[in-house]
Design a protein around this motif. Structure first.
Motif, PDB file in Angstrom:
ATOM      1  N   VAL A   1      -1.392 -47.899  59.793  1.00 45.22           N
ATOM      2  CA  VAL A   1      -2.128 -47.348  60.936  1.00 45.22           C
ATOM      3  C   VAL A   1      -1.243 -47.333  62.179  1.00 45.22           C
ATOM      4  CG1 VAL A   1      -4.067 -47.777  62.506  1.00 45.22           C
ATOM      5  CG2 VAL A   1      -4.406 -47.909  60.033  1.00 45.22           C
ATOM      6  N   TYR A   2      -0.487 -48.393  62.408  1.00 40.93           N
ATOM      7  CA  TYR A   2       0.407 -48.457  63.562  1.00 40.93           C
ATOM      8  C   TYR A   2       1.455 -47.350  63.498  1.00 40.93           C
ATOM      9  CZ  TYR A   2       4.006 -50.132  66.746  1.00 40.93           C
ATOM     10  OH  TYR A   2       4.947 -50.206  67.743  1.00 40.93           O
ATOM     11  N   ASN A   3       2.080 -47.173  62.350  1.00 34.73           N
ATOM     12  CA  ASN A   3       3.102 -46.128  62.211  1.00 34.73           C
ATOM     13  C   ASN A   3       2.508 -44.738  62.340  1.00 34.73           C
ATOM     14  OD1 ASN A   3       5.607 -47.477  61.906  1.00 34.73           O
ATOM     15  ND2 ASN A   3       4.911 -48.187  59.912  1.00 34.73           N
TER      16      ASN A   3
ATOM     17  N   SER B   1       3.663 -42.084  65.256  1.00 37.54           N
ATOM     18  CA  SER B   1       4.187 -40.752  64.946  1.00 37.54           C
ATOM     19  C   SER B   1       3.359 -39.668  65.618  1.00 37.54           C
ATOM     20  CB  SER B   1       4.253 -40.523  63.435  1.00 37.54           C
ATOM     21  OG  SER B   1       2.955 -40.445  62.882  1.00 37.54           O
ATOM     22  N   VAL B   2       2.055 -39.854  65.680  1.00 33.94           N
ATOM     23  CA  VAL B   2       1.200 -38.864  66.340  1.00 33.94           C
ATOM     24  C   VAL B   2       1.445 -38.893  67.846  1.00 33.94           C
ATOM     25  CG1 VAL B   2      -1.185 -38.286  66.917  1.00 33.94           C
ATOM     26  CG2 VAL B   2      -0.569 -38.823  64.558  1.00 33.94           C
ATOM     27  N   TYR B   3       1.501 -40.078  68.430  1.00 34.57           N
ATOM     28  CA  TYR B   3       1.682 -40.209  69.870  1.00 34.57           C
ATOM     29  C   TYR B   3       3.031 -39.658  70.309  1.00 34.57           C
ATOM     30  CZ  TYR B   3       2.249 -42.268  74.466  1.00 34.57           C
ATOM     31  OH  TYR B   3       2.476 -42.450  75.798  1.00 34.57           O
ATOM     32  N   PHE B   4       4.101 -40.107  69.666  1.00 34.97           N
ATOM     33  CA  PHE B   4       5.426 -39.662  70.086  1.00 34.97           C
ATOM     34  C   PHE B   4       5.706 -38.240  69.642  1.00 34.97           C
ATOM     35  CE2 PHE B   4       6.110 -44.297  70.345  1.00 34.97           C
ATOM     36  CZ  PHE B   4       6.389 -44.339  71.687  1.00 34.97           C
TER      37      PHE B   4
ATOM     38  N   TYR C   1       7.068 -35.440  72.160  1.00 38.52           N
ATOM     39  CA  TYR C   1       8.299 -34.718  71.842  1.00 38.52           C
ATOM     40  C   TYR C   1       8.067 -33.212  71.926  1.00 38.52           C
ATOM     41  CZ  TYR C   1      12.460 -33.180  69.358  1.00 38.52           C
ATOM     42  OH  TYR C   1      13.633 -32.553  69.017  1.00 38.52           O
ATOM     43  N   ASP C   2       6.957 -32.748  71.374  1.00 40.61           N
ATOM     44  CA  ASP C   2       6.626 -31.322  71.461  1.00 40.61           C
ATOM     45  C   ASP C   2       6.470 -30.881  72.910  1.00 40.61           C
ATOM     46  OD1 ASP C   2       6.694 -31.038  68.725  1.00 40.61           O
ATOM     47  OD2 ASP C   2       4.520 -31.226  68.472  1.00 40.61           O
ATOM     48  N   LYS C   3       5.833 -31.726  73.711  1.00 41.55           N
ATOM     49  CA  LYS C   3       5.644 -31.415  75.127  1.00 41.55           C
ATOM     50  C   LYS C   3       7.001 -31.310  75.837  1.00 41.55           C
ATOM     51  CE  LYS C   3       3.461 -33.314  79.265  1.00 41.55           C
ATOM     52  NZ  LYS C   3       2.759 -34.476  79.807  1.00 41.55           N
ATOM     53  N   ALA C   4       7.908 -32.224  75.526  1.00 39.91           N
ATOM     54  CA  ALA C   4       9.239 -32.186  76.148  1.00 39.91           C
ATOM     55  C   ALA C   4      10.004 -30.936  75.721  1.00 39.91           C
ATOM     56  CB  ALA C   4      10.026 -33.445  75.781  1.00 39.91           C
ATOM     57  N   LEU C   5       9.928 -30.582  74.450  1.00 39.44           N
ATOM     58  CA  LEU C   5      10.615 -29.372  73.990  1.00 39.44           C
ATOM     59  C   LEU C   5      10.057 -28.116  74.653  1.00 39.44           C
ATOM     60  CD1 LEU C   5      11.125 -29.900  70.153  1.00 39.44           C
ATOM     61  CD2 LEU C   5      12.823 -30.040  71.971  1.00 39.44           C
TER      62      LEU C   5
END
Length: 80
Positions: free
Chosen positions: A27-29, A33-36, A40-44
């Protein structure tokens, strides 16, 4: 017979604990992955099309240069 039940109970509880730890780890991983992945998509998407070295809106030149320094493989031509 009582000793064997005690061993079986210990094994059962160890397995339950292992499954619980594995579940928390999964669950943590997944959350990470969803959060980051979203960030990452937002930064791109904030990069200027055709010029990845240009400072995008919401960043100062210094912040963007620092960010690019964390990704030297992606921004190697910008860091010269």
């Amino acid at each position: 017979m009582k000793k064997r039940n005690n061993v079986n109970n210990k094994i059962f509880y160890i397995l339950i604990l292992a499954v619980a730890i594995l579940l928390v780890w999964v669950v943590y991983n997944l959350y990470q992955s969803v959060y980051f992945g979203t960030n990452y998509d937002k930064a791109l998407n904030s990069e200027t099309p055709g010029d990845i070295c240009a400072t995008p809106p919401g960043y100062t030149n210094e912040q963007w240069r620092e960010h690019m320094g964390h990704h030297p493989d992606r921004y190697k031509e910008c860091l010269k």
